[in-house]
Design an enzyme around this catalytic site. Structure first.
Site, mmCIF file in Angstrom:
data_model
loop_
_atom_site.group_PDB
_atom_site.id
_atom_site.type_symbol
_atom_site.label_atom_id
_atom_site.label_comp_id
_atom_site.label_asym_id
_atom_site.label_seq_id
_atom_site.Cartn_x
_atom_site.Cartn_y
_atom_site.Cartn_z
ATOM 1 C CB CYS A 43 -0.964 0.071 1.194
ATOM 2 S SG CYS A 43 -1.806 1.518 1.522
ATOM 3 C CB CYS A 48 -3.235 2.506 -1.574
ATOM 4 S SG CYS A 48 -3.405 1.030 -1.265
ATOM 5 C CE LYS A 51 -4.722 4.044 -6.302
ATOM 6 N NZ LYS A 51 -5.289 3.119 -5.929
ATOM 7 C CE1 TYR A 180 -11.127 -1.485 -6.353
ATOM 8 C CE2 TYR A 180 -11.208 -3.878 -6.555
ATOM 9 C CZ TYR A 180 -11.386 -2.599 -6.102
ATOM 10 O OH TYR A 180 -12.671 -2.908 -5.084
ATOM 11 C CD GLU A 184 -7.058 2.491 -8.718
ATOM 12 O OE1 GLU A 184 -8.093 2.700 -7.830
ATOM 13 O OE2 GLU A 184 -6.061 2.126 -8.386
ATOM 14 C CG HIS A 439 -29.175 23.726 -3.467
ATOM 15 N ND1 HIS A 439 -29.241 22.968 -4.608
ATOM 16 C CD2 HIS A 439 -29.455 25.004 -4.011
ATOM 17 C CE1 HIS A 439 -29.536 23.645 -5.652
ATOM 18 N NE2 HIS A 439 -29.664 25.015 -5.336
ATOM 19 C CD GLU A 444 -28.739 19.654 -4.605
ATOM 20 O OE1 GLU A 444 -29.869 20.094 -3.948
ATOM 21 O OE2 GLU A 444 -27.989 20.578 -5.031
HETATM 22 P P1 NDP Z 1 -8.229 -7.477 -9.974
HETATM 23 O O1 NDP Z 1 -8.818 -8.630 -9.428
HETATM 24 O O2 NDP Z 1 -9.048 -6.235 -9.669
HETATM 25 O O3 NDP Z 1 -8.473 -7.397 -11.623
HETATM 26 C C1 NDP Z 1 -7.692 -8.443 -12.255
HETATM 27 C C2 NDP Z 1 -8.056 -8.468 -13.648
HETATM 28 O O4 NDP Z 1 -7.011 -9.246 -14.498
HETATM 29 C C3 NDP Z 1 -9.551 -8.807 -13.901
HETATM 30 O O5 NDP Z 1 -9.997 -7.814 -14.956
HETATM 31 C C4 NDP Z 1 -9.450 -10.158 -14.492
HETATM 32 O O6 NDP Z 1 -10.325 -10.489 -15.309
HETATM 33 C C5 NDP Z 1 -7.944 -10.133 -15.137
HETATM 34 N N1 NDP Z 1 -7.333 -11.346 -15.519
HETATM 35 C C6 NDP Z 1 -6.971 -12.232 -14.355
HETATM 36 N N2 NDP Z 1 -6.270 -13.313 -14.954
HETATM 37 C C7 NDP Z 1 -6.486 -13.323 -16.382
HETATM 38 C C8 NDP Z 1 -5.632 -13.942 -17.365
HETATM 39 N N3 NDP Z 1 -5.179 -15.027 -17.142
HETATM 40 N N4 NDP Z 1 -5.704 -13.297 -18.416
HETATM 41 C C9 NDP Z 1 -6.551 -12.215 -19.008
HETATM 42 N N5 NDP Z 1 -7.076 -11.398 -17.827
HETATM 43 C C10 NDP Z 1 -6.842 -11.903 -16.610
HETATM 44 O O7 NDP Z 1 -6.711 -7.285 -9.687
HETATM 45 P P2 NDP Z 1 -5.769 -6.242 -9.627
HETATM 46 O O8 NDP Z 1 -4.192 -6.938 -10.112
HETATM 47 O O9 NDP Z 1 -6.167 -5.070 -10.542
HETATM 48 O O10 NDP Z 1 -5.803 -5.642 -8.224
HETATM 49 C C11 NDP Z 1 -5.333 -6.440 -7.319
HETATM 50 C C12 NDP Z 1 -6.095 -6.215 -5.797
HETATM 51 O O11 NDP Z 1 -5.776 -4.949 -5.392
HETATM 52 C C13 NDP Z 1 -7.484 -5.903 -6.102
HETATM 53 O O12 NDP Z 1 -8.422 -7.040 -6.280
HETATM 54 C C14 NDP Z 1 -8.010 -4.938 -5.196
HETATM 55 O O13 NDP Z 1 -8.692 -5.480 -4.017
HETATM 56 C C15 NDP Z 1 -6.907 -4.253 -4.837
HETATM 57 N N6 NDP Z 1 -6.590 -2.956 -5.349
HETATM 58 C C16 NDP Z 1 -7.441 -1.979 -4.767
HETATM 59 C C17 NDP Z 1 -7.483 -0.575 -5.352
HETATM 60 C C18 NDP Z 1 -8.311 0.292 -4.765
HETATM 61 O O14 NDP Z 1 -9.031 0.137 -3.622
HETATM 62 N N7 NDP Z 1 -8.560 1.654 -5.349
HETATM 63 C C19 NDP Z 1 -6.504 -0.125 -6.278
HETATM 64 C C20 NDP Z 1 -5.669 -1.282 -6.705
HETATM 65 C C21 NDP Z 1 -5.683 -2.532 -6.177
HETATM 66 P P3 NDP Z 1 -11.673 -10.982 -14.824
HETATM 67 O O15 NDP Z 1 -12.510 -9.888 -14.375
HETATM 68 O O16 NDP Z 1 -12.540 -11.507 -16.172
HETATM 69 O O17 NDP Z 1 -11.647 -12.339 -13.825
#
Ligand code: NDP
Length: 462
Positions: A43, A48, A51, A180, A184, A439, A444
């Site tokens: 983080c 986080c 980022k 995410y 982002e 307002h 709102e």
């Molecule tokens: P996420 O789980 O959010 O997203 C992973 C993405 O990768 C999904 O779109 C998934 O597709 C895709 N994916 C997974 N495996 C494959 C594959 N083999 N081929 C193609 N696509 C694939 O993970 P992130 O890595 O983005 O983030 C990790 C975690 O970190 C998040 O789950 C979140 O909890 C945390 N995070 C939170 C943030 C915040 O609070 N703002 C910011 C950044 C991270 P599909 O959806 O189809 O499974």
């Protein structure tokens, strides 16, 4: 009775580990914590916090553009990536210092070393080769980006880890993933002037979010100029003769870019941690399964945060750590509450969400009411921005309980934090209706949507 070097040994100095170690030490326990990289964990060091600093940096071009409608003439602007990196690094150093200081002040021993389990109570410190013992152990080693080793050329790609330290800003980037991190970073790089393509395997980005949020954000990103290719995956990545990268898609199309970033989920950091030597069971993805009190199958070994693959969010890891301390050191068994966790996607516009999506609610409840507003926020009238804001309240039609609130728009993350308090308190739609509007604000709308936009009966939209 066996005697140990420490009451508690924490492996991993991220959000969960530091909190558990610091609070346990402040209660008078003899605590040591070991971290192999930098205190603060994903983080603070490469997640986080940096980022969000990048997000701020990437928003300025829009601010400069919007200013014109309000009478401001902003001179020619330019962006210097090394300045952003240097200032970000300074801030991360400061925060890491605070994490160390907090631990030191509480009386915990702060160890800079990889630590591995070599027995049920024994921990090997790799930096010195010394083995220490502890009555209880917390494993809070977090996760790391999925390297996607099955992709030919994956070694040429970067993950979010490297994105924070690139020597220079790429001219063009392709990002794989639709979660995410992918979303982002697509917004960040685009905002900083990078030609950005997002490549996602599914039908629509952000698969676990409310459909309106997913479609609304997709449209807003595409309108800004971010290229989003859904139902697409990379089949290989290669170097070109002029030192760029060629990313080939499953349909044969090719993208020529300077960086390819993989954001395909994260994996628990449990390899070679010696969990087997301590008798700790590990799941299929390398995660550590735990009970309702974050205890592993070994009664004196606990696991917190991303390594457990429950909910990968910083505040959740911190909450799990506090529950661990309550349970183990305050004789007050407390299991973490993972219900109604608010979360934000720091895209542009942001998504802020808490509770059930419309689709999930329609599946789960017989009668569902949806209150939905889509509008141009006031600032956009003079700035000329075409960006829309979407607000949506999902309500259980039988008892009027608010099941979910979803916001797409400026500061949605800030708004949803406050809404989460209302939902956690079990509020109903009538509570929203009884609340006076502030307002003029965008929010709102949340208390002035008196009639449902539409309903669901037994899963069917009516
Ligand atoms: P996420 O789980 O959010 O997203 C992973 C993405 O990768 C999904 O779109 C998934 O597709 C895709 N994916 C997974 N495996 C494959 C594959 N083999 N081929 C193609 N696509 C694939 O993970 P992130 O890595 O983005 O983030 C990790 C975690 O970190 C998040 O789950 C979140 O909890 C945390 N995070 C939170 C943030 C915040 O609070 N703002 C910011 C950044 C991270 P599909 O959806 O189809 O499974």
């Amino acid at each position: 009775m066996a005697s140990y070097d420490y009451d508690l040994f924490v492996i991993g100095g991220g959000s969960g580990g530091v909190r558990a170690g610091r609070v346990a030490a402040s209660l008078g326990k003899k605590v040591a914590i070991a971290e192999e990289y930098r205190y603060g964990g994903t983080c603070v060091i490469r997640g986080c916090v940096p980022k969000k600093l990048f997000v701020y940096a990437s928003q300025f071009p829009e601010h400069f553009h919007d200013a014109a409608g309000f009478g401001w003439r902003v001179g020619e602007s330019s962006f210097d990536w090394p300045t952003l990196i240097a200032n970000k690094d300074k801030e991360i150093d400061r925060l890491e210092g605070l994490y160390r200081k907090g631990l030191n002040n509480a009386g915990a021993e702060v160890i800079d070393s990889r630590a591995e389990l070599v027995g049920p109570h024994e921990i090997l410190l790799k930096a010195t080769g010394k083995t220490v013992t502890a009555e209880r152990i917390v494993v809070a080693v977090g996760g790391r980006p999925n390297p996607h080793e099955s992709l030919p050329g994956h070694e040429l790609c970067i993950s979010s880890n490297e994105a924070f330290h690139l020597d220079k800003l790429p001219k063009a980037i392709a990002i794989a993933g639709g979660g995410y991190i992918a979303v982002e970073f697509a917004n960040i790089f685009h905002g900083l002037g990078v030609e950005t393509t997002l490549v996602y395997r599914g039908k629509e980005i952000l698969s676990r979010f409310d459909r309106d949020m997913r479609e609304g954000l997709h449209k807003a990103m595409a309108d800004k100029g971010i290229r989003i290719l859904c139902q697409s995956v990379f089949s290989k990545v290669e170097k070109t003769e002029d030192d760029r990268l060629k990313a080939t898609l499953n349909d044969g199309d090719e993208l020529i870019v300077d960086q390819v970033m993989l954001a395909l989920g994260r994996m628990p950091n449990t390899e070679n941690l010696g969990l087997d030597k301590a008798g700790v069971t590990v799941g299929k993805k390398g995660e550590i399964p735990v009970d309702a009190y974050s205890c592993t199958n070994v009664p004196h070994i606990y696991a917190l945060g991303d390594v457990t693959d429950r909910v990968q969010l910083t505040p959740v890891a911190i909450h799990e750590a506090m529950c661990f301390v309550e349970t183990v050191y305050k004789d007050n068994p407390t299991s973490p509450d993972h219900d109604l966790i608010a979360t934000a996607v720091f895209s542009q516009p942001e998504i802020g969400t808490v509770g059930m999506s419309e689709e999930d609610a329609a599946q789960k409840f017989d009668a569902v009411e949806v209150y939905r507003a889509e509008f141009r926020p006031m600032k956009a009238t003079l700035s000329g921005s075409t960006e829309k804001m979407i607000m949506k309240i999902v309500v259980n039609g039988s008892d009027r309980k608010v099941l979910g609130v979803h916001i797409l728009g400026h500061d949605a993350g800030e708004l949803v934090q406050v809404l989460a308090i209302a939902l956690k308190s079990g509020c109903t739609k009538d509570d929203f209706d009884r609340t006076m509007a502030v307002h003029p604000t965008a929010s709102e709308e949340l208390v002035t949507m008196y009639q449902p936009s539409y309903r669901y009966k037994n899963g069917e939209k009516v």
